[in-house]
Design an enzyme around this catalytic site. Structure first.
Site, short mmCIF file in Angstrom:
data_model
loop_
_atom_site.label_atom_id
_atom_site.label_comp_id
_atom_site.label_asym_id
_atom_site.label_seq_id
_atom_site.Cartn_x
_atom_site.Cartn_y
_atom_site.Cartn_z
N GLU A 23 -2.57 -12.88 -4.30
CA GLU A 23 -1.72 -12.31 -3.10
C GLU A 23 -0.15 -12.80 -3.14
O GLU A 23 0.54 -11.87 -3.06
CB GLU A 23 -2.21 -13.00 -1.84
CG GLU A 23 -3.67 -12.62 -1.22
CD GLU A 23 -3.66 -11.10 -0.91
OE1 GLU A 23 -2.44 -10.40 -0.87
OE2 GLU A 23 -4.63 -10.46 -0.70
N ASP B 133 -11.53 -3.74 -7.36
CA ASP B 133 -10.73 -2.36 -7.26
C ASP B 133 -9.74 -2.57 -8.10
O ASP B 133 -9.36 -1.68 -9.19
CB ASP B 133 -10.25 -2.18 -6.00
CG ASP B 133 -9.69 -3.36 -5.09
OD1 ASP B 133 -9.78 -4.69 -5.77
OD2 ASP B 133 -9.10 -3.18 -4.05
N GLU C 163 -13.66 -1.33 7.78
CA GLU C 163 -13.53 -2.16 6.61
C GLU C 163 -14.70 -1.99 5.74
O GLU C 163 -14.79 -1.73 4.54
CB GLU C 163 -13.41 -3.56 6.89
CG GLU C 163 -13.14 -4.63 5.91
CD GLU C 163 -11.80 -4.40 5.17
OE1 GLU C 163 -11.35 -5.07 4.20
OE2 GLU C 163 -10.89 -3.46 5.83
N GLU D 285 -4.72 2.43 1.55
CA GLU D 285 -5.42 3.12 0.48
C GLU D 285 -5.58 4.70 0.37
O GLU D 285 -5.38 5.26 -0.41
CB GLU D 285 -6.82 2.33 0.08
CG GLU D 285 -6.48 1.00 -0.46
CD GLU D 285 -5.94 -0.02 0.17
OE1 GLU D 285 -5.75 -1.14 -0.43
OE2 GLU D 285 -6.15 0.09 1.56
N THR E 268 -0.17 -2.33 -7.45
CA THR E 268 -1.17 -2.13 -6.38
C THR E 268 -0.71 -2.50 -5.11
O THR E 268 -1.59 -2.48 -3.99
CB THR E 268 -2.22 -3.39 -6.74
OG1 THR E 268 -3.52 -3.10 -6.19
CG2 THR E 268 -1.95 -4.91 -6.82
#
Length: 625
Positions: A198, A343, A447, A466, A552
């Site tokens: 993160e 992902d 989610e 996304e 990302t």
């Protein structure tokens, strides 16, 4: 006699049509022929925003599909708008420029509302609590609260994460002000334990993106230069990365620890288990930093982690699991899918190649994509033709390829955008349509969604980007106005269901629309940015002649020669010869055989990207009709 025969024939034909219409009326509701409106109404008494009022002039679907629609369905083809097909009426045709401009301004206004309230009520804390109009930082009282502490490091996260969005929207004065605030007030010398992943994608990536924007001699977004700028953001990025490096030490596999204390290093009680995406999605940011500094250290540790994970994939399927022990290399989580835990690992194999041109990155991606197509993909072979279920990517056991569960998560909605980058546009169209159908049902993406039960398994929606990201990239690939309608739906839902007093709030329950008092930083760095770019055709990202790639976390990075020239030759010396000749960007090919961007015919670029009959099938699949 001839006229009597003609009359008799017409009577018989009329009786047949009445019989067919009776059948339609009897079976219609079960087949999903309900009324569909392209725009939800605003709350009672609330004025319509301008972009919603403008949309009221757009064609709306009929209350029932009508006789012509049923005839088209029986023939297995689509009807033009005059034929009564509700999908074509809603989505095809021109998208008025004035409506597009209003939606662009609405997306900018959405960002401004969230950003201004963060600066007013939350800065210098990490996040905004938009319901109670106050700031949020790390949870010092509960170190085990990883949902908060993995992300919030007491370093003004939201301000840093939003820097390049300010530039993309052309707000030079606020960008310059924000950069100076970051330089003057932010320090990483904090007793904060954060997740390496993160901190890398949200903070390190944004510092590098803003530095690249400031030092770009072309200044495509307007004058984003900073007076007397002395590479301070680059130095801050290096400082942060150095504080993350202890995560790569004392690990037998080269796979990093998931968390590190910015002042003290890896905590003594640190977990030896990490997810594949978290450990294997550091190469873009660390690689950029290394190449800007001329110091191979950062790219070396990130690339070593990718190689270590890649070496652990199944010999039988070529798949990776989602959780691994960093000391033993044993797979703790054996689920292989496209969502959480995996992902961005796939995403960064491809994007690392695009940015750095290393042949090995492309080879790994192509092998991974081949395994994904062989073991995760279900449904008919072609998206837009043939019979059978729509294509869908499921979660399987990494060793056997057998189905492990019947849910998918919202993070997987990024994958159509990745497929666009490799030219597999047909498959991207189908998978995107599936996630958009879920959005239409709930006004958000839960989610986790159970495709077998047609119901959410995990009900919250934290304003994730996304689906918007894939919508934007599919529009850029096809220029089909359908995706502008999708973006308008998403923008409308966010305004209707998530806007609160001081920003936009996480949906706690996508059905009941109850809220949590949190606005994650990626809402400003990604969700608002992709919505804005979708409607801003003239943006320098599209028109300046520069080539950009999104990280990302949605941070823009220019794709240029300096990132393809490494200043060292001994990072992985045993592979230097094999990788001496780098591939050029146009040598990138999709590995899934039958589908690539050349299969999208020109005549479909201004019709629906997916035939109405298949759109209806997907809507039925998620319980929308």
């Amino acid at each position: 006699m001839r006229w009597r025969s003609l009359v008799l024939g017409l009577l018989l034909l009329r009786l047949g049509l009445h019989g067919l219409l009776w059948l339609v009326s009897a079976l219609g509701p079960g087949l999903g022929f309900q009324q569909r409106f392209p725009f939800a109404l605003p709350p009672r008494g609330a004025p319509d925003p301008p972009w919603l009022r403008a949309a009221a002039g757009q064609p709306r679907a009929a209350g029932r599909c009508g006789r012509a629609h049923w005839g088209c369905l029986l023939r297995g083809g689509g009807c033009g708008p005059a034929g009564g097909d509700e999908y074509e009426k809603r989505y095809s045709g021109a998208f008025p420029p004035q409506l597009r401009a209003q939606l662009r301004d609405a997306a900018r206004g959405m960002f401004a509302f969230g950003y201004d309230n963060y600066m007013r009520h939350a800065f210098p804390q990490d996040e905004l609590n938009p319901v109670h109009c106050r700031g949020r930082g790390p949870d010092r009282a509960d170190p085990s609260n990883l949902n908060i502490n993995d992300v919030l490091g007491n370093y003004s996260l939201t301000l840093i994460d939003a820097l390049d969005t300010l530039a993309v929207m052309g707000n030079s004065s606020e960008f310059q002000k924000a950069v100076k605030l970051v330089i003057d007030t932010v320090s990483f010398d904090k007793d904060s334990t954060v997740q390496v992943f993160e901190a890398t994608i949200r903070v390190l990536g944004s510092l590098l993106s803003a530095h690249i924007i400031i030092t770009d001699t072309k200044q495509p977004f307007g004058d984003m230069t900073i007076k007397d700028y002395d590479d301070e953001l680059l130095h801050m990025a290096r400082d942060l990365a150095v504080r993350l490096l202890p995560a790569f030490e004392n690990t037998k596999t080269g796979i990093p620890y998931p968390r590190v204390n910015l002042k003290k290093g890896v905590p003594p009680d640190s977990n030896n288990e990490t997810c594949t995406a978290g450990a294997g999605s550091l190469l873009v940011e660390f690689g950029i930093l290394s190449r800007l500094l001329g110091d191979s250290t950062f790219e070396w540790v990130a690339r070593r982690a990718v190689k270590a994970l890649w070496s652990l994939r199944s010999n039988d399927t070529g798949l990776l699991g989602n959780v691994v022990n960093i000391q033993t290399g044993h797979w703790v989580g054996k689920q292989s899918g496209l969502g959480a835990g995996l992902d961005s690992f796939y995403e960064y194999l491809l994007k690392s190649y695009i940015l750095f041109g290393e042949k090995e990155d492309l080879e790994m991606f192509n092998d991974a994509y081949r395994s994904i197509q062989n073991y995760l993909r279900r449904g008919r072979e072609a998206c837009n033709e043939g019979e059978g279920d729509p294509p869908l990517y499921v979660n399987v056991n990494m060793f056997s390829g057998q189905l492990m569960n019947t849910w998918i998560d919202s993070l997987q909605a990024f994958f159509p955008g990745l497929q666009v980058l490799i030219g597999d546009v047909e498959d991207a169209i189908c998978l995107h349509a599936f996630y958009y159908a879920i959005w239409k049902r709930y006004g958000a993406l839960p989610e986790r969604y159970n495709w077998q039960l047609q119901a959410p398994d995990v009900l919250f929606y934290p304003l994730r980007p996304e689906l918007v990201e894939s919508t934007y990239l599919l529009y850029q690939a096809t220029k089909n106005p359908y995706y502008l309608h999708v973006g308008m739906d998403i923008l409308q839902s966010l305004e209707k269901y998530t806007k609160v007093k001081c920003g936009y709030a996480t949906l706690h329950h996508v059905i009941e629309k109850s809220k949590e008092d949190r606005m994650e930083s990626f809402f400003l760095s990604e969700t608002c940015k992709y919505l804005y770019l979708l409607f801003d055709e003239e943006n320098p990202v599209h028109k300046s002649g520069n080539k950009y790639m999104f990280t990302t976390e949605g941070h823009i990075v220019s794709v240029d020669k300096r990132f393809r020239d490494s200043l060292w030759q001994d990072t992985f010396p045993e592979e230097d010869e094999r990788n001496a000749e780098k591939l050029k960007p146009n040598e990138l090919k999709a590995m899934n055989s039958s589908s690539n961007c050349n299969r999208v015919p020109d005549e479909r670029r201004y019709l629906l990207p997916l035939k109405s009959i298949y759109m209806r099938q997907i809507d039925q699949m998620v319980g929308l009709i």
